[in-house]
Design a protein around this motif. Structure first.
Motif, PDB file in Angstrom:
ATOM      1  N   PRO A 212       0.811  -1.236   0.000  1.00  0.00           N
ATOM      2  CA  PRO A 212       0.000   0.000   0.000  1.00  0.00           C
ATOM      3  C   PRO A 212       0.836   1.274   0.000  1.00  0.00           C
ATOM      4  O   PRO A 212       0.512   2.233  -0.705  1.00  0.00           O
ATOM      5  CB  PRO A 212      -0.818  -0.122   1.297  1.00  0.00           C
ATOM      6  CG  PRO A 212      -0.900  -1.586   1.563  1.00  0.00           C
ATOM      7  CD  PRO A 212       0.424  -2.127   1.123  1.00  0.00           C
ATOM      8  N   LYS A 213       1.924   1.279   0.764  1.00  0.00           N
ATOM      9  CA  LYS A 213       2.766   2.480   0.830  1.00  0.00           C
ATOM     10  C   LYS A 213       3.474   2.727  -0.508  1.00  0.00           C
ATOM     11  O   LYS A 213       3.593   3.880  -0.953  1.00  0.00           O
ATOM     12  CB  LYS A 213       3.794   2.341   1.953  1.00  0.00           C
ATOM     13  CG  LYS A 213       3.188   2.451   3.340  1.00  0.00           C
ATOM     14  CD  LYS A 213       4.264   2.317   4.417  1.00  0.00           C
ATOM     15  CE  LYS A 213       3.651   2.425   5.818  1.00  0.00           C
ATOM     16  NZ  LYS A 213       4.694   2.278   6.882  1.00  0.00           N
ATOM     17  N   ALA A 214       3.938   1.660  -1.156  1.00  0.00           N
ATOM     18  CA  ALA A 214       4.610   1.811  -2.451  1.00  0.00           C
ATOM     19  C   ALA A 214       3.646   2.330  -3.503  1.00  0.00           C
ATOM     20  O   ALA A 214       3.985   3.222  -4.298  1.00  0.00           O
ATOM     21  CB  ALA A 214       5.202   0.473  -2.889  1.00  0.00           C
ATOM     22  N   ILE A 237      -4.610  -1.874  -6.264  1.00  0.00           N
ATOM     23  CA  ILE A 237      -4.781  -0.682  -7.093  1.00  0.00           C
ATOM     24  C   ILE A 237      -4.867   0.544  -6.191  1.00  0.00           C
ATOM     25  O   ILE A 237      -5.335   0.466  -5.054  1.00  0.00           O
ATOM     26  CB  ILE A 237      -6.042  -0.771  -7.978  1.00  0.00           C
ATOM     27  CG1 ILE A 237      -7.312  -0.929  -7.123  1.00  0.00           C
ATOM     28  CG2 ILE A 237      -5.916  -1.903  -8.983  1.00  0.00           C
ATOM     29  CD1 ILE A 237      -8.597  -0.879  -7.922  1.00  0.00           C
ATOM     30  N   PHE A 238      -4.384   1.660  -6.721  1.00  0.00           N
ATOM     31  CA  PHE A 238      -4.482   2.925  -5.985  1.00  0.00           C
ATOM     32  C   PHE A 238      -5.072   3.953  -6.924  1.00  0.00           C
ATOM     33  O   PHE A 238      -4.526   4.236  -7.990  1.00  0.00           O
ATOM     34  CB  PHE A 238      -3.111   3.384  -5.492  1.00  0.00           C
ATOM     35  CG  PHE A 238      -3.191   4.510  -4.497  1.00  0.00           C
ATOM     36  CD1 PHE A 238      -3.229   4.247  -3.133  1.00  0.00           C
ATOM     37  CD2 PHE A 238      -3.267   5.838  -4.918  1.00  0.00           C
ATOM     38  CE1 PHE A 238      -3.323   5.286  -2.207  1.00  0.00           C
ATOM     39  CE2 PHE A 238      -3.365   6.872  -4.000  1.00  0.00           C
ATOM     40  CZ  PHE A 238      -3.393   6.592  -2.635  1.00  0.00           C
ATOM     41  N   GLU A 239      -6.227   4.513  -6.529  1.00  0.00           N
ATOM     42  CA  GLU A 239      -6.914   5.513  -7.346  1.00  0.00           C
ATOM     43  C   GLU A 239      -6.538   6.910  -6.866  1.00  0.00           C
ATOM     44  O   GLU A 239      -6.834   7.290  -5.723  1.00  0.00           O
ATOM     45  CB  GLU A 239      -8.419   5.299  -7.279  1.00  0.00           C
ATOM     46  CG  GLU A 239      -8.846   3.945  -7.841  1.00  0.00           C
ATOM     47  CD  GLU A 239     -10.330   3.718  -7.767  1.00  0.00           C
ATOM     48  OE1 GLU A 239     -11.057   4.262  -8.617  1.00  0.00           O
ATOM     49  OE2 GLU A 239     -10.775   2.991  -6.854  1.00  0.00           O
ATOM     50  N   ALA A 240      -5.908   7.676  -7.740  1.00  0.00           N
ATOM     51  CA  ALA A 240      -5.380   8.987  -7.361  1.00  0.00           C
ATOM     52  C   ALA A 240      -6.485   9.960  -6.963  1.00  0.00           C
ATOM     53  O   ALA A 240      -6.353  10.703  -5.980  1.00  0.00           O
ATOM     54  CB  ALA A 240      -4.568   9.559  -8.522  1.00  0.00           C
ATOM     55  N   GLU A 241      -7.580   9.962  -7.716  1.00  0.00           N
ATOM     56  CA  GLU A 241      -8.654  10.919  -7.454  1.00  0.00           C
ATOM     57  C   GLU A 241      -9.280  10.703  -6.077  1.00  0.00           C
ATOM     58  O   GLU A 241      -9.632  11.656  -5.377  1.00  0.00           O
ATOM     59  CB  GLU A 241      -9.726  10.810  -8.543  1.00  0.00           C
ATOM     60  CG  GLU A 241     -10.769  11.911  -8.485  1.00  0.00           C
ATOM     61  CD  GLU A 241     -11.708  11.871  -9.672  1.00  0.00           C
ATOM     62  OE1 GLU A 241     -12.908  12.152  -9.475  1.00  0.00           O
ATOM     63  OE2 GLU A 241     -11.247  11.576 -10.795  1.00  0.00           O
ATOM     64  N   GLY A 245      -6.461   3.153  -1.778  1.00  0.00           N
ATOM     65  CA  GLY A 245      -5.950   1.888  -2.284  1.00  0.00           C
ATOM     66  C   GLY A 245      -6.909   0.753  -2.003  1.00  0.00           C
ATOM     67  O   GLY A 245      -7.730   0.828  -1.085  1.00  0.00           O
ATOM     68  N   GLN A 246      -6.781  -0.330  -2.777  1.00  0.00           N
ATOM     69  CA  GLN A 246      -7.697  -1.455  -2.642  1.00  0.00           C
ATOM     70  C   GLN A 246      -7.041  -2.729  -3.151  1.00  0.00           C
ATOM     71  O   GLN A 246      -6.424  -2.741  -4.218  1.00  0.00           O
ATOM     72  CB  GLN A 246      -8.969  -1.160  -3.452  1.00  0.00           C
ATOM     73  CG  GLN A 246     -10.000  -2.255  -3.465  1.00  0.00           C
ATOM     74  CD  GLN A 246     -11.192  -1.906  -4.343  1.00  0.00           C
ATOM     75  OE1 GLN A 246     -11.302  -0.804  -4.861  1.00  0.00           O
ATOM     76  NE2 GLN A 246     -12.086  -2.855  -4.525  1.00  0.00           N
ATOM     77  N   LYS A 247      -7.199  -3.824  -2.385  1.00  0.00           N
ATOM     78  CA  LYS A 247      -6.693  -5.121  -2.826  1.00  0.00           C
ATOM     79  C   LYS A 247      -7.737  -5.778  -3.729  1.00  0.00           C
ATOM     80  O   LYS A 247      -8.932  -5.726  -3.459  1.00  0.00           O
ATOM     81  CB  LYS A 247      -6.406  -6.017  -1.634  1.00  0.00           C
ATOM     82  CG  LYS A 247      -5.850  -7.383  -2.014  1.00  0.00           C
ATOM     83  CD  LYS A 247      -5.626  -8.275  -0.799  1.00  0.00           C
ATOM     84  CE  LYS A 247      -5.147  -9.649  -1.230  1.00  0.00           C
ATOM     85  NZ  LYS A 247      -4.951 -10.571  -0.075  1.00  0.00           N
TER      86      LYS A 247
END
Length: 301
Positions: A212-214, A237-241, A245-247
């Motif tokens: 998650p941190k990466a 996945i990490f959504e910028a907007e 983050g989500q597994k």
């Protein structure tokens, strides 16, 4: 909303020479194989094939040179109903020798030739008003023409912003990520690409060993979404907007080999995002497709 505009798939199309071995040989060791299978591969072709399967419009931007490998590529592209983008008559095509051991792990020995050359003149025939997405790969970023490629993408990004039209850029850093010059990486990240990479590549880029941190750190750098595959465990996945983050769970597969799975995964992600799917839904569809690719002896369906 579904997009009928095209994705430019920039990069290599080459011969994958798949060689089955009981184990990767140590220095001085001999290993036997039953032979080698030739298959059409290359990161760009694998992505394009996934887009084709998803019925998502694309242009495969791979130059083809001369020689026996080039002849094979041209013939196989014809069978796949994909036109040759550009001819490099004075240069030989290279190949990728893919060693696959008894555990279905792989190692690559690559010769980069004509298929890795970027030239701006190849793109004169492209109508960029019909393009809303671009894919490119880190494997090309070690080549002499890499700076010209990124400058070209920066020009297209600026033109799209001036015309108020979307242009999503997808970047796969590849396992050779640490061989890309830091100055070039900075220019790439200024393009605000959607990153698609695996866990090891993310850790190498950030110096972190926490998924998650990466992902969050990479999203902060690119100001865009991050898609990180984590092997049989699925992905993150990490959504910028959303700054969230989500597994995403993985899909079981009877693995034959994993050559091209990451490329196939990315291709489906691009296609699904262009259909208006959420990042999570796009990723799950990509997981299903990549699992099918893992079950065959080759890099694409």
């Amino acid at each position: 909303m579904k997009s009928a505009k095209k994705t430019l798939v920039i990069g290599s199309t080459c011969v994958d020479i798949i060689i089955r071995v009981p184990n990767f040989p140590a220095p001085g060791q001999d290993v036997n194989t039953d032979g080698a299978k030739w298959s059409l591969g290359g990161t760009a072709f694998n992505v394009a094939k996934a887009l084709q399967k998803a019925k998502s419009p694309f242009v495969l931007c791979s130059p083809v040179g001369k020689g026996v490998y080039a002849d094979f590529v041209e013939t196989e592209l014809g069978k796949n109903k994909i036109p040759v983008f550009a001819k490099m008559k004075g240069q030989e095509n290279g190949a990728c020798w893919c060693l696959v051991n008894a555990k279905n792990e792989h190692a690559f020995i690559c010769a980069h030739r004509a298929e890795y050359v970027f030239d701006k003149k190849f793109y004169k025939k492209i109508n960029f008003s019909e393009v809303d997405s671009v894919y490119f790969c880190g494997l090309e970023m070690e080549e002499k023409t890499s700076e010209a490629e990124i400058d070209f993408l920066a020009e297209q990004k600026a033109a799209a912003e001036k015309d108020n039209r979307p242009l999503n850029i997808f970047f796969d850093p590849s396992a050779r990520i640490m061989h890309i010059k830091k100055s070039l990486l900075k220019k790439i990240f200024k393009l605000k690409p959607i990153l698609h990479l695996n866990q090891n590549e993310a850790f190498a880029l950030t110096g972190l060993d926490d998924i998650p941190k990466a992902a969050a750190a990479l999203s902060k750098i690119t100001k865009n979404d991050v898609i990180m595959t984590t092997g049989k465990n699925g992905a993150y996945i990490f959504e910028a907007e959303k700054n969230l983050g989500q597994k995403i769970n993985g899909v079981k597969a009877k693995v034959v080999n994993t050559i091209g799975c990451g490329d196939a995964h990315l291709g489906v992600c691009v296609a699904e995002i262009k259909k208006g799917k959420s990042l999570a839904d796009a990723f799950f569809a990509a997981n299903v497709y990549a699992a099918k690719v893992a079950e065959i002896e080759g890099a694409s369906l």
